[in-house]
Design a protein around this motif. Structure first.
Motif, PDB file in Angstrom:
ATOM      1  N   THR A  76      -3.117   8.234   6.763  1.00 46.00           N
ATOM      2  CA  THR A  76      -2.170   7.309   7.081  1.00 46.00           C
ATOM      3  C   THR A  76      -0.802   8.622   6.861  1.00 46.00           C
ATOM      4  OG1 THR A  76      -2.132   6.663   4.678  1.00 46.00           O
ATOM      5  CG2 THR A  76      -2.740   5.355   6.698  1.00 46.00           C
ATOM      6  N   THR A  77      -0.167   9.434   6.524  1.00 45.22           N
ATOM      7  CA  THR A  77       0.047  10.298   5.783  1.00 45.22           C
ATOM      8  C   THR A  77       1.137  10.826   7.539  1.00 45.22           C
ATOM      9  OG1 THR A  77      -0.956  11.138   4.177  1.00 45.22           O
ATOM     10  CG2 THR A  77       1.018  12.343   4.677  1.00 45.22           C
ATOM     11  N   THR A 135      -5.129  16.051   4.357  1.00 45.86           N
ATOM     12  CA  THR A 135      -4.602  14.423   4.181  1.00 45.86           C
ATOM     13  C   THR A 135      -5.033  13.410   4.842  1.00 45.86           C
ATOM     14  OG1 THR A 135      -2.808  13.304   3.684  1.00 45.86           O
ATOM     15  CG2 THR A 135      -2.671  14.439   5.443  1.00 45.86           C
ATOM     16  N   PHE A 136      -5.334  12.665   3.813  1.00 46.64           N
ATOM     17  CA  PHE A 136      -5.240  11.043   4.619  1.00 46.64           C
ATOM     18  C   PHE A 136      -4.293  10.543   5.774  1.00 46.64           C
ATOM     19  CE2 PHE A 136      -5.491   6.299   4.453  1.00 46.64           C
ATOM     20  CZ  PHE A 136      -7.258   7.085   4.535  1.00 46.64           C
ATOM     21  N   SER A 141       0.856  -0.906  -0.175  1.00 44.70           N
ATOM     22  CA  SER A 141      -0.183  -0.040   0.076  1.00 44.70           C
ATOM     23  C   SER A 141       0.972   1.373  -0.133  1.00 44.70           C
ATOM     24  CB  SER A 141      -0.339  -0.374   1.081  1.00 44.70           C
ATOM     25  OG  SER A 141       0.157   0.043   2.094  1.00 44.70           O
ATOM     26  N   CYS A 142       0.117   2.430  -0.367  1.00 43.28           N
ATOM     27  CA  CYS A 142       0.458   3.650  -0.369  1.00 43.28           C
ATOM     28  C   CYS A 142       1.412   3.876   1.478  1.00 43.28           C
ATOM     29  CB  CYS A 142       0.136   4.541  -0.559  1.00 43.28           C
ATOM     30  SG  CYS A 142       0.311   6.008  -0.230  1.00 43.28           S
ATOM     31  N   THR A 143       0.358   3.332   2.290  1.00 39.77           N
ATOM     32  CA  THR A 143       0.724   3.431   3.880  1.00 39.77           C
ATOM     33  C   THR A 143       1.605   3.125   3.812  1.00 39.77           C
ATOM     34  OG1 THR A 143      -1.448   4.043   4.372  1.00 39.77           O
ATOM     35  CG2 THR A 143      -0.394   2.829   5.760  1.00 39.77           C
ATOM     36  N   TYR A 168     -11.101  14.578   3.065  1.00 37.72           N
ATOM     37  CA  TYR A 168     -10.543  14.909   4.061  1.00 37.72           C
ATOM     38  C   TYR A 168     -11.354  15.535   5.355  1.00 37.72           C
ATOM     39  CZ  TYR A 168      -7.290  12.660   1.201  1.00 37.72           C
ATOM     40  OH  TYR A 168      -7.129  11.885   0.650  1.00 37.72           O
ATOM     41  N   HIS A 207      -4.713   1.550  -4.567  1.00 38.05           N
ATOM     42  CA  HIS A 207      -5.387   1.246  -4.310  1.00 38.05           C
ATOM     43  C   HIS A 207      -6.771   1.189  -4.934  1.00 38.05           C
ATOM     44  CE1 HIS A 207      -9.372   2.035  -1.438  1.00 38.05           C
ATOM     45  NE2 HIS A 207      -9.068   0.906  -0.558  1.00 38.05           N
ATOM     46  N   VAL A 245       1.751  16.305   0.216  1.00 41.90           N
ATOM     47  CA  VAL A 245       1.034  16.037   0.167  1.00 41.90           C
ATOM     48  C   VAL A 245       0.752  16.590  -1.044  1.00 41.90           C
ATOM     49  CG1 VAL A 245      -1.074  14.676   0.218  1.00 41.90           C
ATOM     50  CG2 VAL A 245       0.346  14.832   1.786  1.00 41.90           C
ATOM     51  N   ALA A 284       0.226   9.464  -3.522  1.00 45.11           N
ATOM     52  CA  ALA A 284      -0.768   8.301  -3.644  1.00 45.11           C
ATOM     53  C   ALA A 284      -1.579   8.736  -4.545  1.00 45.11           C
ATOM     54  CB  ALA A 284      -1.603   8.534  -2.027  1.00 45.11           C
ATOM     55  N   GLN A 285      -1.486  10.328  -4.606  1.00 44.71           N
ATOM     56  CA  GLN A 285      -2.836  10.395  -6.318  1.00 44.71           C
ATOM     57  C   GLN A 285      -2.114  10.883  -6.861  1.00 44.71           C
ATOM     58  OE1 GLN A 285      -5.372  13.270  -3.672  1.00 44.71           O
ATOM     59  NE2 GLN A 285      -5.453  12.012  -2.557  1.00 44.71           N
ATOM     60  N   ASP A 344       4.469  12.070  -0.509  1.00 38.67           N
ATOM     61  CA  ASP A 344       3.125  11.090  -0.148  1.00 38.67           C
ATOM     62  C   ASP A 344       2.434  12.214  -2.340  1.00 38.67           C
ATOM     63  OD1 ASP A 344       0.249  10.646  -0.365  1.00 38.67           O
ATOM     64  OD2 ASP A 344      -0.160  10.874   1.495  1.00 38.67           O
ATOM     65  N   LEU A 367       5.006   4.724   3.644  1.00 40.28           N
ATOM     66  CA  LEU A 367       5.087   6.047   4.036  1.00 40.28           C
ATOM     67  C   LEU A 367       5.656   5.028   5.131  1.00 40.28           C
ATOM     68  CD1 LEU A 367       1.978   7.134   3.226  1.00 40.28           C
ATOM     69  CD2 LEU A 367       4.053   8.552   3.439  1.00 40.28           C
ATOM     70  N   GLY A 412      -2.054  -1.362  -3.201  1.00 36.13           N
ATOM     71  CA  GLY A 412      -0.933  -1.600  -3.579  1.00 36.13           C
ATOM     72  C   GLY A 412      -0.197  -0.605  -3.354  1.00 36.13           C
ATOM     73  N   SER A 443       0.546   5.602  -4.468  1.00 35.76           N
ATOM     74  CA  SER A 443      -0.611   4.427  -4.013  1.00 35.76           C
ATOM     75  C   SER A 443      -1.724   3.554  -5.364  1.00 35.76           C
ATOM     76  CB  SER A 443      -2.170   4.521  -2.891  1.00 35.76           C
ATOM     77  OG  SER A 443      -3.086   4.109  -2.987  1.00 35.76           O
TER      78      SER A 443
HETATM   79  C1  LIG Z   1      -5.154   7.039  -0.759  1.00 36.95           C
HETATM   80  C2  LIG Z   1      -4.132   7.583   0.346  1.00 36.95           C
HETATM   81  C3  LIG Z   1      -3.311   7.067   1.114  1.00 36.95           C
HETATM   82  C4  LIG Z   1      -3.642   5.520   1.100  1.00 36.95           C
HETATM   83  O1  LIG Z   1      -3.037   4.727  -0.317  1.00 36.95           O
HETATM   84  P1  LIG Z   1      -2.509   3.647   0.563  1.00 36.95           P
HETATM   85  O2  LIG Z   1      -2.430   2.951  -0.688  1.00 36.95           O
HETATM   86  O3  LIG Z   1      -4.667   3.104   0.785  1.00 36.95           O
HETATM   87  O4  LIG Z   1      -2.488   2.897   2.313  1.00 36.95           O
HETATM   88  C5  LIG Z   1      -2.045   7.864   1.879  1.00 36.95           C
HETATM   89  N1  LIG Z   1      -2.148   9.539   1.139  1.00 36.95           N
HETATM   90  C6  LIG Z   1      -2.522   9.610   0.353  1.00 36.95           C
HETATM   91  C7  LIG Z   1      -3.131  11.357  -0.476  1.00 36.95           C
HETATM   92  C8  LIG Z   1      -3.711   9.330  -0.294  1.00 36.95           C
HETATM   93  O5  LIG Z   1      -4.945   9.829  -1.204  1.00 36.95           O
END
Ligand SMILES: *Cc1c(COP(=O)(O)O)cnc(C)c1O
Length: 377
Positions: free
Chosen positions: A83-84, A80-81, A54-56, A316, A178, A126, A154-155, A152, A59, A188, A176
């Motif tokens: 897990t950041t 932000t999400f 995952s992106c998590t 968020y 996801h 992010v 992820a997007q 980050d 991180l 993933g 990410s």
């Molecule tokens: C989706 C997202 C994550 C988490 O991604 P995962 O792959 O679900 O762990 C983290 N940070 C941001 C900004 C996201 O959009």
């Protein structure tokens, strides 16, 4: 019914997953992991990419690689999400939240420097909606204070800043894959390592603290427990799913960009705010958001669209206002925009395969909903 998101589905993915299942080589780091990794390293000019669960997970790997210790501070946006922040909080760090810019919803680069203390160990940028943060400024500040930068992204897969792929500018970048992202393997992600001194330790960390990666490359004759670590590598089944999408990444990206442009063109006269993309950024149409006047207006519009079968969703809730954020972090400076801008934003359906006819329906229903809400006032 027009849902908010639909994961990419490709017949090719079925073929690759089927082939993987038949080969019985379904654990990680096989053929499709290599294909995905090589594709991204070449396309994004990245020194080293590791697929993760995952992106998590990526991180969390950054926090371990940067040797984050209890009491350390990490600077990041509150918008932000979870897990950041949590990836660093897990190692004992405190989150120091800095306000965002109202135009891009990204961290306000001009407010970072004042938040730096002796305890600051990293800056986390992010890239919201696949639109880059002001990276030149962030890297310049980080350079002066010798601080690592974690992107980050992820997007931000297939998005660029001054010609450079997001995730390849800081010390590390995290992607990410996801279900809700532009390219998906279910669950993933990927870790992009831009400072080569971290590569060997990152490989060990991802493989349960062993040097199995070096063993497989024939660089050592047995593999051993070397360091702390965990299991951060995804299965080949997930990688096979992702590779089918990377092969047509341009087609997926162009399709999404086209949907984004249709929304923009058809909504530009709407009495609301649309996304802003700075000139140096090439975005990937990860999302199309709209900002109305306030929270109650937003909730009414989301509700009205929902009644019409259209999946519009908010995003968020600022982390500093959540129980976890209050416990593990603090807001530095004044919250001029984080709360105000986040509570008036919502996102429209956006996926690969969304038809022009569906875009027109969303636009029409949104116009009607907003007009109705404003008349009711
Ligand atoms: C989706 C997202 C994550 C988490 O991604 P995962 O792959 O679900 O762990 C983290 N940070 C941001 C900004 C996201 O959009």
């Amino acid at each position: 019914m027009i849902p908010f998101n639909r994961a990419v589905y490709l017949p090719k993915a079925k073929e690759y997953v089927g082939e993987t299942l038949e080969s019985s080589k379904i654990a990680g780091d096989g053929k499709y992991t290599r294909l995905c990794t090589r594709w991204m390293e070449e396309r994004f000019c990245a020194a080293k990419i590791l697929l993760t669960t995952s992106c998590t997970a990526a991180l969390e790997m950054c926090a371990i690689l940067l040797d984050i210790q209890p009491g350390d501070e990490v600077i990041l946006p509150s918008y932000t999400f979870v897990t950041t922040a949590n990836a660093f909080v897990l190692r004992g760090a405190r989150a120091v939240f800095v306000d965002i810019r109202p135009d891009t919803m990204n961290i306000d680069e001009t407010k970072i420097e004042a938040a730096i203390t002796e305890r600051t160990k990293a800056i986390v940028a992010v890239h919201y909606a696949g639109v880059a943060c002001e990276m030149d400024t962030i890297m310049e500040i980080a350079g002066r204070y010798r601080l690592p930068v974690v992107e980050d992204a992820a997007q931000g897969v297939m998005a660029f800043y001054k010609g450079r792929a997001l995730g390849t500018i800081g010390t590390f970048g995290c992607y990410s894959f996801h279900e809700t992202k532009n390219y998906t393997m279910g669950e993933g992600g990927a870790l992009i390592i831009n400072d080569e001194t971290y590569i060997e330790r990152a490989e060990i960390l991802r493989e349960k603290g062993t040097n199995r990666a070096r063993f497989y490359r024939g660089m050592v004759d047995k593999y051993s427990w070397m360091d702390i670590g965990s299991s951060y590598l995804p299965s080949e089944i997930n990688a096979a799913l992702l590779y089918a999408q990377l092969e047509i990444a341009d087609e997926i990206n162009d399709y999404r960009r086209n949907v984004w442009d249709q929304y923009y063109e058809q909504l530009k006269l709407l009495p609301a705010e649309l996304p802003f993309v700075p000139g140096e950024c090439v975005h990937n149409a990860h999302m199309f958001y709209v900002k109305v006047r306030n929270l109650s207006e937003r909730q009414s519009v989301i509700g009205a669209l929902g009644e019409q079968g259209i999946g519009a969703v908010f995003h968020y809730v600022p982390l500093h206002s959540s129980p976890g954020g209050r416990k593990f972090g603090r807001f530095f400076g004044e919250d001029c925009y984080t709360t105000k801008e986040s509570c008036r934003l919502f996102r429209l359906p956006m996926w690969y395969g969304l038809e022009p006819e569906e875009v027109r329906t969303v636009v029409k229903k949104l116009e009607e909903a907003l007009a109705k809400v404003r008349v009711a006032e």
